[in-house]
Design a protein around this motif. Sequence first.
Motif, PDB file in Angstrom:
ATOM      1  N   GLY A  43      32.978  34.416  46.351  1.00 24.88           N
ATOM      2  CA  GLY A  43      34.297  34.708  46.909  1.00 24.88           C
ATOM      3  C   GLY A  43      34.920  35.979  46.380  1.00 24.88           C
ATOM      4  N   THR A  44      34.113  36.839  45.793  1.00 25.78           N
ATOM      5  CA  THR A  44      34.627  38.116  45.278  1.00 25.78           C
ATOM      6  C   THR A  44      35.274  38.949  46.385  1.00 25.78           C
ATOM      7  OG1 THR A  44      33.077  38.250  43.412  1.00 25.78           O
ATOM      8  CG2 THR A  44      33.946  40.322  44.248  1.00 25.78           C
ATOM      9  N   LYS A  45      34.621  38.986  47.544  1.00 25.12           N
ATOM     10  CA  LYS A  45      35.141  39.795  48.650  1.00 25.12           C
ATOM     11  C   LYS A  45      36.545  39.355  49.036  1.00 25.12           C
ATOM     12  CE  LYS A  45      33.866  41.432  53.269  1.00 25.12           C
ATOM     13  NZ  LYS A  45      32.825  41.358  54.336  1.00 25.12           N
ATOM     14  N   GLU A  46      36.768  38.053  49.117  1.00 23.68           N
ATOM     15  CA  GLU A  46      38.078  37.522  49.482  1.00 23.68           C
ATOM     16  C   GLU A  46      39.125  37.828  48.403  1.00 23.68           C
ATOM     17  OE1 GLU A  46      35.129  36.054  51.982  1.00 23.68           O
ATOM     18  OE2 GLU A  46      35.190  35.863  49.796  1.00 23.68           O
ATOM     19  N   LYS A  47      38.697  37.753  47.164  1.00 25.41           N
ATOM     20  CA  LYS A  47      39.598  38.062  46.058  1.00 25.41           C
ATOM     21  C   LYS A  47      40.034  39.525  46.101  1.00 25.41           C
ATOM     22  CE  LYS A  47      40.848  35.800  43.307  1.00 25.41           C
ATOM     23  NZ  LYS A  47      42.150  35.065  43.215  1.00 25.41           N
TER      24      LYS A  47
END
Length: 290
Positions: A43-47
């Motif tokens: 979920g790095t992209k969303e963060k």
Amino acid sequence: MKFTVFTPTFNRKELLKKLYKSLQKQSYKDFEWLIVDDGSTDGTKEKVKEFLCEKKLDIKYYFKENGGKQRAYNFATEKANGELFICLDSDDEYVENGLETILKYWKKYEKNTDIAGMGYLSTYPNGEVIGSSFPEKEMISTQFKIYNKYRVKGDKGLMFRTEIIKKYKFPVFEDEKFITEAVVYNRICEKYKMVYVNEKIEIKEYQEDGLTAKYNNLLLRNPKGQALYHNEINSQKLTLKQKILNNAVYYKFCKVAGYKFRKIFQESKSKLFLILAIPIGEFMWKKVKL
């Protein structure tokens, strides 16, 4: 733009959040934060999208297939817009006046085209210096001499002129995802020098599953890059003992990589010392197999 602060990341969503908050506190604001996501699935992209929506920092985010830090680094140098380039891992941060302090020293040297960048002290979160300090408060030398002539120990923070670091790409091997950064730093020091200052600027919080953990196993899983590193060290000024030991280690990693002796010998930059080092290298190789 003065700085590009580059962060390679892989499944470090929570650490990125901590670094994001830290960068907001920098007293010097003229920098971009260049994040290269090396294939994260946590979920790095969303963060990072949340960071972008807040518009508190100039953030450039790129997602790429997992290929290791050296590929992410090469990619980042192509995208960097800052005059000066810093690699700040997701588990690192700078003291609040870090960039400002770097510039304070750099103004004295920025017109000297023989100097590629600057090195400074890294500390643990409790403020203790990692390894040892430089022998002088402010000095000019090279990365190789700092560690081999002056016997400085431990990780140090580094900043480079972007125009120079763009010219020195990390070697990559198709089936490997790691190579020591010292390969590039040693190549740079063949032509350029660096400024080193005893200022505590970088704070490192090593992770149990980070690159530093189980380092020897990491090297053995990426032997081609490590063999290249030790072969190129032969271009530096070494003592007799260092030459023999270095070539023994070179031989060991070549064997781990599955190289035939013909290839090992033909590519060696120090054939005489390779021959002298083979008995030690064979012992090291057999120890690895066991």
